[in-house]
Design an enzyme around this catalytic site. Structure first.
Site, PDB file in Angstrom:
ATOM      1  N   TYR A   1     -17.253  14.253  -1.958  1.00  0.00           N
ATOM      2  CA  TYR A   1     -17.299  12.974  -1.233  1.00  0.00           C
ATOM      3  C   TYR A   1     -16.748  11.790  -2.034  1.00  0.00           C
ATOM      4  O   TYR A   1     -16.700  10.679  -1.505  1.00  0.00           O
ATOM      5  CB  TYR A   1     -18.744  12.687  -0.801  1.00  0.00           C
ATOM      6  CG  TYR A   1     -19.299  13.744   0.136  1.00  0.00           C
ATOM      7  CD1 TYR A   1     -18.658  14.015   1.341  1.00  0.00           C
ATOM      8  CD2 TYR A   1     -20.441  14.469  -0.183  1.00  0.00           C
ATOM      9  CE1 TYR A   1     -19.142  14.991   2.204  1.00  0.00           C
ATOM     10  CE2 TYR A   1     -20.941  15.431   0.676  1.00  0.00           C
ATOM     11  CZ  TYR A   1     -20.284  15.680   1.863  1.00  0.00           C
ATOM     12  OH  TYR A   1     -20.767  16.643   2.719  1.00  0.00           O
TER      13      TYR A   1
ATOM     14  N   ASN B   1     -18.607   7.715  11.286  1.00  0.00           N
ATOM     15  CA  ASN B   1     -18.824   8.893  10.444  1.00  0.00           C
ATOM     16  C   ASN B   1     -20.265   9.314  10.712  1.00  0.00           C
ATOM     17  O   ASN B   1     -21.210   8.769  10.116  1.00  0.00           O
ATOM     18  CB  ASN B   1     -18.615   8.595   8.961  1.00  0.00           C
ATOM     19  CG  ASN B   1     -18.762   9.857   8.120  1.00  0.00           C
ATOM     20  OD1 ASN B   1     -19.232  10.891   8.612  1.00  0.00           O
ATOM     21  ND2 ASN B   1     -18.366   9.785   6.854  1.00  0.00           N
TER      22      ASN B   1
ATOM     23  N   ALA C   1     -23.714  14.855   9.372  1.00  0.00           N
ATOM     24  CA  ALA C   1     -24.032  16.177   9.926  1.00  0.00           C
ATOM     25  C   ALA C   1     -24.315  16.125  11.429  1.00  0.00           C
ATOM     26  O   ALA C   1     -24.192  17.148  12.119  1.00  0.00           O
ATOM     27  CB  ALA C   1     -25.219  16.773   9.176  1.00  0.00           C
TER      28      ALA C   1
ATOM     29  N   GLU D   1     -13.454   9.138  15.197  1.00  0.00           N
ATOM     30  CA  GLU D   1     -14.322   9.971  14.349  1.00  0.00           C
ATOM     31  C   GLU D   1     -13.725  10.019  12.942  1.00  0.00           C
ATOM     32  O   GLU D   1     -12.514  10.212  12.778  1.00  0.00           O
ATOM     33  CB  GLU D   1     -14.407  11.388  14.919  1.00  0.00           C
ATOM     34  CG  GLU D   1     -15.190  12.338  14.030  1.00  0.00           C
ATOM     35  CD  GLU D   1     -15.251  13.750  14.579  1.00  0.00           C
ATOM     36  OE1 GLU D   1     -15.046  13.945  15.801  1.00  0.00           O
ATOM     37  OE2 GLU D   1     -15.506  14.667  13.773  1.00  0.00           O
TER      38      GLU D   1
ATOM     39  N   HIS E   1     -14.348  11.297   8.720  1.00  0.00           N
ATOM     40  CA  HIS E   1     -15.065  12.034   7.669  1.00  0.00           C
ATOM     41  C   HIS E   1     -14.353  11.841   6.342  1.00  0.00           C
ATOM     42  O   HIS E   1     -13.114  11.819   6.283  1.00  0.00           O
ATOM     43  CB  HIS E   1     -15.121  13.539   7.979  1.00  0.00           C
ATOM     44  CG  HIS E   1     -15.799  13.809   9.267  1.00  0.00           C
ATOM     45  ND1 HIS E   1     -17.157  13.752   9.407  1.00  0.00           N
ATOM     46  CD2 HIS E   1     -15.305  14.076  10.490  1.00  0.00           C
ATOM     47  CE1 HIS E   1     -17.470  13.976  10.663  1.00  0.00           C
ATOM     48  NE2 HIS E   1     -16.364  14.177  11.339  1.00  0.00           N
TER      49      HIS E   1
ATOM     50  N   ARG F   1     -13.896  23.395   5.218  1.00  0.00           N
ATOM     51  CA  ARG F   1     -15.243  23.671   4.699  1.00  0.00           C
ATOM     52  C   ARG F   1     -15.926  24.765   5.536  1.00  0.00           C
ATOM     53  O   ARG F   1     -15.266  25.551   6.196  1.00  0.00           O
ATOM     54  CB  ARG F   1     -16.028  22.357   4.669  1.00  0.00           C
ATOM     55  CG  ARG F   1     -15.356  21.304   3.764  1.00  0.00           C
ATOM     56  CD  ARG F   1     -16.164  20.046   3.660  1.00  0.00           C
ATOM     57  NE  ARG F   1     -17.456  20.297   3.015  1.00  0.00           N
ATOM     58  CZ  ARG F   1     -18.478  19.444   3.015  1.00  0.00           C
ATOM     59  NH1 ARG F   1     -18.366  18.287   3.651  1.00  0.00           N
ATOM     60  NH2 ARG F   1     -19.603  19.732   2.404  1.00  0.00           N
TER      61      ARG F   1
HETATM   62  O1  CA2 Z   1     -17.169  14.381   5.073  1.00  0.00           O
HETATM   63  C1  CA2 Z   1     -17.914  13.632   5.689  1.00  0.00           C
HETATM   64  O2  CA2 Z   1     -17.770  12.407   5.741  1.00  0.00           O
HETATM   65  C2  CA2 Z   1     -19.153  14.231   6.397  1.00  0.00           C
HETATM   66  O3  CA2 Z   1     -19.386  13.483   7.592  1.00  0.00           O
HETATM   67  C3  CA2 Z   1     -20.303  14.069   5.416  1.00  0.00           C
HETATM   68  C4  CA2 Z   1     -21.592  14.728   5.898  1.00  0.00           C
HETATM   69  C5  CA2 Z   1     -21.338  16.171   6.319  1.00  0.00           C
HETATM   70  O4  CA2 Z   1     -22.520  16.735   6.878  1.00  0.00           O
HETATM   71  C6  CA2 Z   1     -20.202  16.283   7.350  1.00  0.00           C
HETATM   72  O5  CA2 Z   1     -20.001  17.639   7.647  1.00  0.00           O
HETATM   73  C7  CA2 Z   1     -18.936  15.685   6.784  1.00  0.00           C
HETATM   74  C8  CA2 Z   1     -22.636  14.753   4.783  1.00  0.00           C
HETATM   75  C9  CA2 Z   1     -22.885  13.445   4.111  1.00  0.00           C
HETATM   76  C10 CA2 Z   1     -23.737  13.704   2.906  1.00  0.00           C
HETATM   77  O6  CA2 Z   1     -23.383  12.783   1.908  1.00  0.00           O
HETATM   78  C11 CA2 Z   1     -23.893  12.975   0.666  1.00  0.00           C
HETATM   79  C12 CA2 Z   1     -23.381  12.165  -0.316  1.00  0.00           C
HETATM   80  C13 CA2 Z   1     -23.812  12.299  -1.602  1.00  0.00           C
HETATM   81  C14 CA2 Z   1     -24.787  13.220  -1.930  1.00  0.00           C
HETATM   82  C15 CA2 Z   1     -25.289  14.027  -0.941  1.00  0.00           C
HETATM   83  C16 CA2 Z   1     -24.861  13.904   0.368  1.00  0.00           C
END
Ligand code: CA2
Length: 147
Positions: free
Chosen positions: A23, A74, A77, A98, A100, A107
């Site tokens: 991320y 965004n 999940a 949308e 991400h 993934r």
């Molecule tokens: O890639 C993206 O922006 C997502 O929307 C991020 C979501 C994930 O479930 C989507 O499939 C894709 C997860 C966000 C979690 O973010 C974190 C950041 C740092 C530490 C843990 C989680």
């Protein structure tokens, strides 16, 4: 002045603390600052929000109907699970993009399906924090063309 709601879903408040390889290193506050600078430079107003709660996100989408001209979402999940968010976006009849950080198609299989994509103008994914700026530009172009 055009106004855009940039809405972030669950766990995105943790950005910059873990999984930087997926991320990135930017925090959500860094991303908000980047969005504000870019929007200011183009004369666009932005509201930037995050919630870990599905119903709160639905409420913010409903409230956008009378406050904003478009939504960048965004949904985290909830992208892959939430009929409620899909219905909320459809109900307000605002253009939505949308977004991400990660390339969800590279993934796990459960991230390949999106309920939001059905009601979105388009999807931006895989460009990290820069994707937020790309989404603002995409929305800007859409709103200009739509008049
Ligand atoms: O890639 C993206 O922006 C997502 O929307 C991020 C979501 C994930 O479930 C989507 O499939 C894709 C997860 C966000 C979690 O973010 C974190 C950041 C740092 C530490 C843990 C989680």
């Amino acid at each position: 002045m055009a106004s855009i709601l940039i809405l972030n879903g669950p766990n995105l408040n943790l950005l910059g603390t873990r999984q930087p390889e997926v991320y990135g290193h930017e925090t959500l506050a860094d991303i908000e600052a980047m969005c504000r600078a870019h929007a200011d430079a183009h004369g666009i107003a932005v509201e930037f929000a995050q919630s870990n709660h599905e119903g709160a996100l639905v409420d913010l989408i409903h409230a956008a109907k009378t406050r904003h001209d478009g939504i960048i979402l965004n949904a985290g999940a909830y992208t892959h699970t939430s009929v409620a968010l899909m219905d909320a976006i459809a109900s307000v009849e605002l253009p939505a993009i949308e977004l991400h950080l990660s390339n969800i198609h590279a993934r796990e299989a459960f991230r390949h399906h999106s309920y939001i994509a059905r009601v979105a103008l388009g999807v931006i994914c895989g460009f990290g924090a820069r994707g937020y700026v790309l989404a603002i530009d995409a929305m800007r172009g859409h709103l200009e063309r739509a008049g």
